[in-house]
Design a protein around this motif. Sequence first.
Motif, mmCIF file in Angstrom:
data_model
loop_
_atom_site.group_PDB
_atom_site.id
_atom_site.type_symbol
_atom_site.label_atom_id
_atom_site.label_comp_id
_atom_site.label_asym_id
_atom_site.label_seq_id
_atom_site.Cartn_x
_atom_site.Cartn_y
_atom_site.Cartn_z
ATOM 1 N N TRP A 237 0.762 -1.153 -0.090
ATOM 2 C CA TRP A 237 -0.187 0.038 -0.150
ATOM 3 C C TRP A 237 0.995 1.179 -0.200
ATOM 4 C CZ3 TRP A 237 -0.970 2.044 5.297
ATOM 5 C CH2 TRP A 237 -1.477 3.398 5.050
ATOM 6 N N VAL A 238 1.987 1.466 1.059
ATOM 7 C CA VAL A 238 2.573 2.613 1.068
ATOM 8 C C VAL A 238 3.502 2.630 -0.262
ATOM 9 C CG1 VAL A 238 4.604 3.652 2.336
ATOM 10 C CG2 VAL A 238 2.657 2.411 3.525
ATOM 11 N N GLY A 239 4.216 1.425 -0.515
ATOM 12 C CA GLY A 239 4.907 1.918 -1.950
ATOM 13 C C GLY A 239 4.019 2.198 -3.028
ATOM 14 N N GLY A 240 2.870 1.709 -3.235
ATOM 15 C CA GLY A 240 2.096 2.239 -4.535
ATOM 16 C C GLY A 240 1.773 3.484 -4.310
ATOM 17 N N ALA A 241 1.418 4.017 -3.123
ATOM 18 C CA ALA A 241 0.975 5.357 -2.761
ATOM 19 C C ALA A 241 2.270 6.187 -3.221
ATOM 20 C CB ALA A 241 0.579 5.762 -1.318
ATOM 21 N N ILE A 242 3.408 5.912 -2.796
ATOM 22 C CA ILE A 242 4.693 6.670 -2.904
ATOM 23 C C ILE A 242 4.964 6.739 -4.338
ATOM 24 C CG2 ILE A 242 7.119 6.805 -2.761
ATOM 25 C CD1 ILE A 242 6.763 5.423 -0.085
ATOM 26 N N VAL A 243 4.907 5.648 -5.036
ATOM 27 C CA VAL A 243 5.121 5.658 -6.756
ATOM 28 C C VAL A 243 3.911 6.611 -7.393
ATOM 29 C CG1 VAL A 243 5.015 4.423 -8.958
ATOM 30 C CG2 VAL A 243 6.098 3.612 -6.668
#
Length: 323
Positions: A237-243
Motif C-alpha cells: 500500500w505505502v509503496g504504491g502510494a509513494i510511486v
Amino acid sequence: MSGLLALLDDVASIAKVAAASVDDVIGQATKAGAKAAGAVIDDAAVTPKYVQGFDAAREIPIVWRITKGSLFNKLVILLPAALLLSSFAPWVISPLLMLGGAYLCFEGAEKVAHLFGGHHDEAAVPKGDPVHLEEQKVAGAIKTDFILSAEIMTIILAALPPSGIAMKAASLAAAGVGITALVYGGVAAIVKADDLGVLMSLRGRFAVTRAVGRGIVHGMPGFLKLLSAVGTAAMIWVGGAIVIHGLYELGFGWLHHHIHDIAVAATEAVGRAPGAVEWAVTAFFDGLFGLALGMALIPVANKIIAPLWGLVSRLLPGTSAGR
C-alpha cells in the motif's frame, strides 16, 4: 537587583524558545514518522525471525545488537546523506522515494507470490557454532535494516516542512531514534511474549492468570503470521502510494486524479464517515497498483537485476551476491 531580574527574565525567555524548539522538533518528527508507517510495520514484522532458534537468553542481546546497528545506520550514515541531498540535490529526493516505493512493492509482491506459489517462509533452526551463527544473523538483520531505514529516512525527509538544516537534522534524528525504539522495543516484547506466557501458565497464582499464559503461548504463532501479513499489506500500500504521488509530482497525474475521483464518488455514495471512506478507497487502489507494480518487477529483478548484480559481485572483491 534590577540587573539580576533582567538576567533571569532573559534566561526564562531563552528557556521558552528552547522548549518551543524542542516541541517543534518532536512535532515534526512525529508527523513525518507517521508517513513511514508501511516500512516501520514491515521492519517490526521481519526482525523477529532473526532470533528464532537461538537460546532464550540470547534473544534480547541479539535484538539490542540489531538496535545499535539500526541507530548507526540512521544517525551516522543515512542522516548526513539525507541532509546533503536536501541541501545540494533536492530534486533527487522524489525519484529516490519512487525507487524505494517500487522496492517496497517488489518485496511485498514477492511475499504474496511465494504465499500463493506454496513457498512459505519457515524459519530454519540455526545449526552449527552459535557464536558464528549469531554474528551472521545480526549482520544480515542490520543489512536488511539499512534498506528499510533508508526508505524510512527518505520518507521522513520528504514529509518535513521547509526549515533550516539544524531543524531538519534534529527532526530526522528524533524521528529515527523514536522509530528505532518503537520497532525494536516492540520486537523485544514479541520475542519474549512466549516466555512470559510459559511463566504465567506454570507459576500463575490464579486460574485466569494461567489461562491467559496458555493463551499467549498458543496465540503467538498466529499473531506473528498476522503481523507478517499486515507488514506485507502495508509495504504494498505505502509503496504504491509513494510511486503514484511521485508520478503526480513529475507531471504524470492521471492515475492520482482518477483514484481521487473514484474515492470522492464512493464518499458521496456512502454518505457517512467521508474521511474514512475516502481514505479506504484511496488505500485500496494504491495497494492494487502497488501489487501490480510489484508483480511486474519480480521477473525484472530475477532475470535482469540479479544476474547483473551477480556479475558485479564477481568483478568487485568483497561484494557478496544475492539479496
